[in-house]
Design a protein around this motif. Structure first.
Motif, PDB file in Angstrom:
ATOM      1  N   GLN A 146       0.851  -1.186   0.000  1.00 22.13           N
ATOM      2  CA  GLN A 146       0.000   0.000   0.000  1.00 22.13           C
ATOM      3  C   GLN A 146       0.888   1.237   0.000  1.00 22.13           C
ATOM      4  N   THR A 147       0.277   2.377  -0.264  1.00 23.51           N
ATOM      5  CA  THR A 147       0.993   3.648  -0.194  1.00 23.51           C
ATOM      6  C   THR A 147       0.405   4.479   0.939  1.00 23.51           C
ATOM      7  N   ASP A 148       1.241   5.327   1.515  1.00 21.74           N
ATOM      8  CA  ASP A 148       0.791   6.192   2.602  1.00 21.74           C
ATOM      9  C   ASP A 148       0.083   7.412   2.023  1.00 21.74           C
ATOM     10  N   LYS A 149      -1.076   7.683   2.577  1.00 24.72           N
ATOM     11  CA  LYS A 149      -1.889   8.785   2.061  1.00 24.72           C
ATOM     12  C   LYS A 149      -1.146  10.111   2.154  1.00 24.72           C
ATOM     13  N   ARG A 195       5.724  -3.904 -12.859  1.00 29.74           N
ATOM     14  CA  ARG A 195       4.886  -4.785 -13.666  1.00 29.74           C
ATOM     15  C   ARG A 195       3.473  -4.676 -13.110  1.00 29.74           C
ATOM     16  N   ARG A 196       2.575  -4.188 -13.913  1.00 28.11           N
ATOM     17  CA  ARG A 196       1.187  -3.982 -13.506  1.00 28.11           C
ATOM     18  C   ARG A 196       0.308  -4.796 -14.446  1.00 28.11           C
ATOM     19  N   GLY A 197      -0.195  -5.921 -13.928  1.00 32.18           N
ATOM     20  CA  GLY A 197      -0.892  -6.847 -14.812  1.00 32.18           C
ATOM     21  C   GLY A 197       0.120  -7.508 -15.722  1.00 32.18           C
ATOM     22  N   ASP A 198      -0.121  -7.425 -17.024  1.00 35.56           N
ATOM     23  CA  ASP A 198       0.804  -8.020 -17.993  1.00 35.56           C
ATOM     24  C   ASP A 198       1.747  -6.986 -18.603  1.00 35.56           C
ATOM     25  N   ALA A 199       1.618  -5.748 -18.171  1.00 34.97           N
ATOM     26  CA  ALA A 199       2.416  -4.681 -18.778  1.00 34.97           C
ATOM     27  C   ALA A 199       3.490  -4.174 -17.815  1.00 34.97           C
ATOM     28  N   SER A 200       4.603  -3.717 -18.405  1.00 32.68           N
ATOM     29  CA  SER A 200       5.676  -3.103 -17.633  1.00 32.68           C
ATOM     30  C   SER A 200       5.687  -1.615 -17.941  1.00 32.68           C
ATOM     31  N   THR A 201       5.774  -0.792 -16.901  1.00 29.96           N
ATOM     32  CA  THR A 201       5.733   0.645 -17.118  1.00 29.96           C
ATOM     33  C   THR A 201       6.670   1.357 -16.148  1.00 29.96           C
ATOM     34  N   GLU A 202       7.147   2.539 -16.558  1.00 30.92           N
ATOM     35  CA  GLU A 202       7.995   3.349 -15.695  1.00 30.92           C
ATOM     36  C   GLU A 202       7.147   4.413 -15.014  1.00 30.92           C
ATOM     37  N   VAL A 203       7.331   4.555 -13.696  1.00 30.72           N
ATOM     38  CA  VAL A 203       6.528   5.493 -12.911  1.00 30.72           C
ATOM     39  C   VAL A 203       7.467   6.436 -12.146  1.00 30.72           C
ATOM     40  N   PRO A 204       7.553   7.705 -12.544  1.00 28.03           N
ATOM     41  CA  PRO A 204       8.372   8.658 -11.789  1.00 28.03           C
ATOM     42  C   PRO A 204       7.644   9.083 -10.516  1.00 28.03           C
ATOM     43  N   VAL A 205       8.357   9.094  -9.400  1.00 24.50           N
ATOM     44  CA  VAL A 205       7.765   9.443  -8.101  1.00 24.50           C
ATOM     45  C   VAL A 205       8.711  10.410  -7.386  1.00 24.50           C
ATOM     46  N   GLY A 206       8.171  11.465  -6.840  1.00 25.55           N
ATOM     47  CA  GLY A 206       8.973  12.411  -6.084  1.00 25.55           C
ATOM     48  C   GLY A 206       9.363  11.831  -4.720  1.00 25.55           C
ATOM     49  N   THR A 207      10.229  12.528  -4.021  1.00 23.20           N
ATOM     50  CA  THR A 207      10.639  12.087  -2.683  1.00 23.20           C
ATOM     51  C   THR A 207      10.473  13.226  -1.683  1.00 23.20           C
ATOM     52  N   VAL A 208      10.341  12.859  -0.430  1.00 22.09           N
ATOM     53  CA  VAL A 208      10.306  13.825   0.669  1.00 22.09           C
ATOM     54  C   VAL A 208      11.253  13.324   1.751  1.00 22.09           C
ATOM     55  N   ALA A 209      11.543  14.159   2.721  1.00 25.75           N
ATOM     56  CA  ALA A 209      12.426  13.761   3.813  1.00 25.75           C
ATOM     57  C   ALA A 209      11.628  12.996   4.867  1.00 25.75           C
ATOM     58  N   GLY A 210      12.144  11.847   5.267  1.00 25.93           N
ATOM     59  CA  GLY A 210      11.534  11.083   6.342  1.00 25.93           C
ATOM     60  C   GLY A 210      11.982  11.618   7.691  1.00 25.93           C
ATOM     61  N   LYS A 211      11.548  10.965   8.759  1.00 24.33           N
ATOM     62  CA  LYS A 211      11.918  11.409  10.109  1.00 24.33           C
ATOM     63  C   LYS A 211      13.423  11.351  10.335  1.00 24.33           C
ATOM     64  N   ASP A 212      14.078  10.447   9.590  1.00 25.41           N
ATOM     65  CA  ASP A 212      15.528  10.328   9.728  1.00 25.41           C
ATOM     66  C   ASP A 212      16.280  11.245   8.783  1.00 25.41           C
ATOM     67  N   LYS A 214      16.245  11.063   5.588  1.00 24.38           N
ATOM     68  CA  LYS A 214      16.534  10.402   4.315  1.00 24.38           C
ATOM     69  C   LYS A 214      15.323  10.464   3.385  1.00 24.38           C
ATOM     70  N   ALA A 215      15.605  10.323   2.095  1.00 24.74           N
ATOM     71  CA  ALA A 215      14.540  10.383   1.102  1.00 24.74           C
ATOM     72  C   ALA A 215      13.585   9.203   1.265  1.00 24.74           C
ATOM     73  N   ARG A 216      12.306   9.481   1.093  1.00 24.21           N
ATOM     74  CA  ARG A 216      11.292   8.429   1.109  1.00 24.21           C
ATOM     75  C   ARG A 216      10.177   8.802   0.148  1.00 24.21           C
ATOM     76  N   VAL A 217       9.440   7.773  -0.320  1.00 26.37           N
ATOM     77  CA  VAL A 217       8.343   8.028  -1.252  1.00 26.37           C
ATOM     78  C   VAL A 217       6.987   7.695  -0.639  1.00 26.37           C
ATOM     79  N   GLY A 218       6.988   6.943   0.464  1.00 27.88           N
ATOM     80  CA  GLY A 218       5.713   6.615   1.120  1.00 27.88           C
ATOM     81  C   GLY A 218       5.077   5.349   0.595  1.00 27.88           C
ATOM     82  N   VAL A 219       5.883   4.335   0.346  1.00 29.32           N
ATOM     83  CA  VAL A 219       5.339   3.070  -0.137  1.00 29.32           C
ATOM     84  C   VAL A 219       5.671   1.961   0.853  1.00 29.32           C
ATOM     85  N   GLN A 220       4.710   1.108   1.120  1.00 33.84           N
ATOM     86  CA  GLN A 220       4.926  -0.067   1.955  1.00 33.84           C
ATOM     87  C   GLN A 220       4.961  -1.292   1.050  1.00 33.84           C
TER      88      GLN A 220
END
Length: 348
Positions: A146-149, A195-212, A214-220
């Motif tokens: 899941q992703t963090d809201k 890989r989403r279903g039968d297709a492969s795709t590139e997804v650019p995602v920004g980053t933010v600073a975590g509590k430490d 370091k860069a994080r995107v918010g994905v579990q």
């Protein structure tokens, strides 16, 4: 009627009324009772519990039944005192504090979501365990849980996405994904190949600073597997991880010639990991009752549940102690062929 008699009559009426009202008041308990059983090598509502596509399967017979516990009550539908008292008087039923199933910090919806996720994870682990037992190669992959809201990944990465690369470099472990993200400075974009279903795709995602910092995107993420053929498991509204062992045995049976059970009615329970290790579960007393009512004569019992099981086993149900999938298969082989010793739960 004398004043004394009238006073006693009114007092008695009030006591009775209070008793009736008290009995109808909701109480913070949950009733656990034997739930339905499902044959993992059979059908549910006309649909096979286990469907395997892309690999040869073999006909089988008998029953390899998963067992369940039904519950009544909960924060949104509390029991009345009378129902709880009936449960306390029935040896096949357990009455437990509501917090046992519904911790105060968790909503009923969250508990249900957790049960569904545990069932999904259990099916993955069960399939991996069965294929490992058959020496069929499988591939470990990393998928999005899941992703963090409100984080950069929210709405871009989706549950079930398989992460195959980060910034063009392949990944195979959870740690490698996190390490690749943290090589960036907060604010720098990261490119995920998924890989989403039968297709492969590139997804650019920004980053933010975590509590430490370091860069994080918010994905579990979670470790998952890609199998060389398709295994679908369908059991309706059953949730939780405790059917793992029986799923593995059902898959193993369908992928091997002959009937594993030899026609016997076998039920059982236990969590399982991809290596085939069997873990203990809750509600063993109710599950054994449900198994016996459904006609099972053998019950595969996780070693960690043996102490409780021997105290509550119904008449006519043989308890077989299991610690691994391999051990369960060997025990069933011995029962079927009437050869060798079968591990049992020791007497209390």
């Amino acid at each position: 009627m004398s004043r004394r008699a009238l006073t006693l009559l009114v007092a008695g009426f009030l006591a009775l009324a209070l008793a009736v009202i008290g009995a109808m008041l909701p109480v913070p308990y949950v009733v656990l009772s034997p739930g339905p059983t499902e044959n993992t090598i059979g059908d549910v509502k006309g649909k096979p519990v286990i469907t395997i596509s892309g690999r040869e399967t073999y006909p089988t017979q008998g029953r390899l039944s998963l067992v369940t516990v039904a519950y009544q009550g909960g924060p949104d539908n509390r029991l009345d005192l009378i129902t709880a008292l009936r449960g306390w008087l029935d040896p096949t039923i357990a009455v437990v504090p509501e917090e046992t199933l519904f911790p105060k910090s968790t909503s009923a919806e969250q508990v249900e979501e957790q049960n569904v996720q545990e069932m999904t994870d259990s099916q993955q682990s069960a399939t991996a365990a069965a294929l490992n037992a058959l020496k069929i190669p499988i591939e470990k992959v990393v998928t999005v849980a899941q992703t963090d809201k409100g984080t950069p990944a929210d709405g871009k990465l989706k549950p079930g996405d398989e992460i195959t690369a980060v910034d063009g470099s392949g990944v195979g472990e959870l740690g490698s994904v996190a390490a690749s993200v943290q090589r960036h400075k907060p604010g720098e974009p990261v490119t995920f190949t998924v890989r989403r279903g039968d297709a492969s795709t590139e997804v650019p995602v920004g980053t933010v600073a975590g509590k430490d910092g370091k860069a994080r995107v918010g994905v579990q993420m979670r470790a998952s597997y890609r199998f060389p053929f398709k295994v679908d498991i369908s059991v309706g509204e059953v949730g939780g991880p405790s059917a793992g062992l029986m799923f593995s045995l059902g898959i193993y049976d369908k992928l091997t010639p002959g009937a594993l059970t030899g026609g016997m009615s076998i039920a059982g329970t236990g969590t399982i990991d991809p290596a085939g290790n069997v873990g203990p579960i809750g509600g063993i007393e109710q599950k054994m009752v449900g198994a016996r009512r459904a006609g099972a004569t053998v019950f595969l019992t996780p070693a960690g549940n043996c102490a409780a099981a021997v105290k509550a086993a119904p008449s006519g149900l043989r308890l077989v102690r299991v610690e691994t999938l391999d051990g369960a298969i060997k025990a069933i082989d011995s029962l079927r062929d009437r050869s060798g010793e079968v591990p049992s739960c020791p007497a209390a």
